[in-house]
Design a protein around this motif. Structure first.
Motif, short mmCIF file in Angstrom:
data_model
loop_
_atom_site.label_atom_id
_atom_site.label_comp_id
_atom_site.label_asym_id
_atom_site.label_seq_id
_atom_site.Cartn_x
_atom_site.Cartn_y
_atom_site.Cartn_z
N ALA A 1 0.87 -1.18 0.00
CA ALA A 1 0.00 0.00 0.00
C ALA A 1 0.90 1.22 0.00
N SER A 2 0.34 2.38 -0.22
CA SER A 2 1.10 3.61 -0.10
C SER A 2 0.17 4.77 0.22
N PHE A 3 0.12 5.12 1.51
CA PHE A 3 -0.69 6.28 1.90
C PHE A 3 -0.12 6.91 3.16
N SER A 4 -0.47 8.20 3.34
CA SER A 4 0.10 8.97 4.44
C SER A 4 -0.94 9.40 5.47
N GLY A 5 -2.21 9.38 5.08
CA GLY A 5 -3.25 9.89 5.98
C GLY A 5 -3.31 11.41 6.02
#
Lengths: 285, 223
Positions: free
Chosen positions: B138-142
């Protein structure tokens, strides 16, 4: 068009809109972030309260987890109290304040990254101490914080505010540059003088490497906050005297980026070179 | 970038990447497991493993798991507070291939026995990036409104999930879909331009085969 990526553009924008530099910085950010100037002001004012609260909450008995930091600001305070400090009442207090904040950071107290945690002592040491000495009201200090943020955002756009990218010059150097310009505002200087102060401060710290012992934000970070704060004081005073930086601020920032790019990776926050590679540093591992 | 990324964040020291970022990591794991975490296994990698202790990284991670913010002055006492609250934790180290030097792999179990495993990195400035959820990339930072949907892999589920979002007039800016095998476990990460309301979560949770829906709206941390 309310954005800027150079000190020249920021000053031109301020002139064109007929707003002071601090207000120009504030309004540009409000437009970008879609917030009201009132809410922006409250956020900035809160940063000032946090700085002051942490400074006042300093405890000379506190130590960092590694045991490397703590107590030094207390020693400086003792020297000031003894009347023996050769720095004079203002500079000696600025030095002690920079140590207090740097030590608080190392000891897991609440700080304001300015622009980073490791360099968090420079700006409050200069602004809080000078404001107190000269009885400058808080509103003006908050305005000065906007000036600091404006200079910092130009540096971040043109160069870097990260030790891992450009070494300590990007952290303590940027903090000194921001603080010098902010101090010029605090003392009633012009936008031109802010730009000169920012340039003079960073020029003095160009090339500073990031070589933390054990990879920790303690040695030499805590004490370099003193260097940054004192450099900010002298740079602001020079600029207010009408002394110009022969190299404009924007070109100094660009030079910082170039120097940072040429810096070996062992000197960019890896804890592998410089002071971090000395026998004493190695000995504690 | 805001001027408050230059002045700020307000945080407990000493390091934005190793302390503030570690708190954020713990917070995001708390959100992903849902409910109250009661057990956590935290594996530190790279610089987190080598310099983490001096930066308070382990204490920061545990503080985040309890929902503390990066400026919470209880962070240095998080181990003691976790014991009082019944959160058991253990630490180890792990070598992660291709991961940023400041990384951790965290497995958390909540009070309902549900579990999640999260891999995340802290590249600097207190910002983080999740690179793995339950073994799926996955790739997310919020930093933008984000919806994380864990489900069975089944025909049509992507369209049913995104249909719910579209029906609320929310614009998706990024969509990631991963699965471990055909008909196996699937992970959807959806980044949106608008805040994600609670009713989106309930509507998606009602879809058959959906196991867990997590909403991350910036500025709305778990307490």
């Amino acid at each position: 068009m309310s954005t800027y990526s150079s000190m020249a553009e920021l000053l031109a924008l301020s002139e064109k809109n007929g707003t002071p530099v601090w207000k120009t910085v504030q309004l540009a950010d409000c437009a970008e972030q879609d917030v009201t100037p009132e809410s922006s002001w409250e956020t900035m004012k809160n940063l000032l309260s946090v700085m002051r609260e942490t400074d006042r909450g300093y405890d000379r008995r506190q130590r960092s987890l590694s045991g490397l930091s703590g107590g030094d600001a207390g020693l400086m305070e003792d020297r000031i109290a003894s009347g023996k400090s050769i720095l004079g009442p203002l500079v000696s207090r600025v030095a002690a304040a920079a140590l207090r904040m740097g030590e608080c950071n190392a000891c897991m107290k609440r700080i304001v990254a300015a622009p980073t945690a490791g360099a968090c002592g420079v700006l409050p040491a200069v602004l809080l101490t000078v404001a107190e000495e000269q009885h400058i009201p808080d509103d003006r200090v908050v305005e000065a914080l906007y000036v600091a943020a404006g200079v910092g955002s130009v540096i971040a756009q043109r160069a870097s505010i990260s030790g891992a990218e450009c070494g300590c010059q990007a952290e303590i150097g940027s903090a000194a540059s921001m603080a010098a310009a902010a101090l010029v505002h605090l003392l009633g200087g012009t936008g031109e003088q802010m730009s000169n102060a920012a340039a003079l401060a960073l020029k003095s710290l160009l090339g500073l490497v990031c070589d933390p012992v054990g990879g920790l934000v303690e040695v030499p970070c805590v004490k370099r906050n003193v260097t940054g704060a004192v450099t900010a004081l002298t740079s602001a005073d020079l600029a207010l005297a009408g002394i110009q930086s022969r190299i404009p601020a924007d070109e100094v920032f660009d030079a910082m980026r170039e120097v940072g790019e040429k810096m070996d990776r062992t000197l960019r926050e890896t804890g592998e070179g410089g002071l971090a590679a000395t026998p004493t540093a190695k000995g504690r591992e | 970038m805001s001027i408050f990324d230059i002045l700020g964040p307000v945080m407990v020291g000493p390091s934005s990447s190793h302390t503030a970022g570690a708190v954020r990591m713990g917070q995001i794991v708390r959100r992903l497991v849902g409910g109250e975490p009661v057990r956590a296994k935290i594996l530190l990698a790279g610089s987190f493993a080598s310099t983490g202790a001096g930066h308070g990284t382990p204490r920061a991670l545990v503080a985040g798991l309890m929902g503390f913010d990066p400026d919470d002055e209880r962070i240095p006492r998080s181990f003691e507070i976790a014991k009082e609250r019944g959160l058991a934790f253990e630490f180890g180290t792990v070598a992660l291939r291709d991961a940023h030097p400041n990384s951790a792999l965290i497995t958390a179990v909540n009070d309902r026995g549900e579990q999640v495993e999260v891999g995340a990195s802290s590249p600097g400035g207190g910002r983080i990036r999740v690179f793995e959820v339950d073994g799926l990339p996955a790739s997310f930072s919020g930093e933008v409104p984000t919806l994380i949907v864990r489900s069975d892999d089944m025909p049509g589920y992507v369209s049913r999930v995104t249909g719910v979002i579209a029906a609320q007039g929310i614009n998706m800016s990024k969509l990631q879909v991963e699965r471990n095998a055909r008909g196996g476990r699937a992970l959807m990460v959806i980044e949106c331009d608008q805040r994600i309301p609670y009713r989106v979560k309930t509507a998606i949770t009602a879809i058959e085969g959906i196991h867990k829906v997590t909403r991350l709206n910036p500025g709305e941390e778990s307490k």
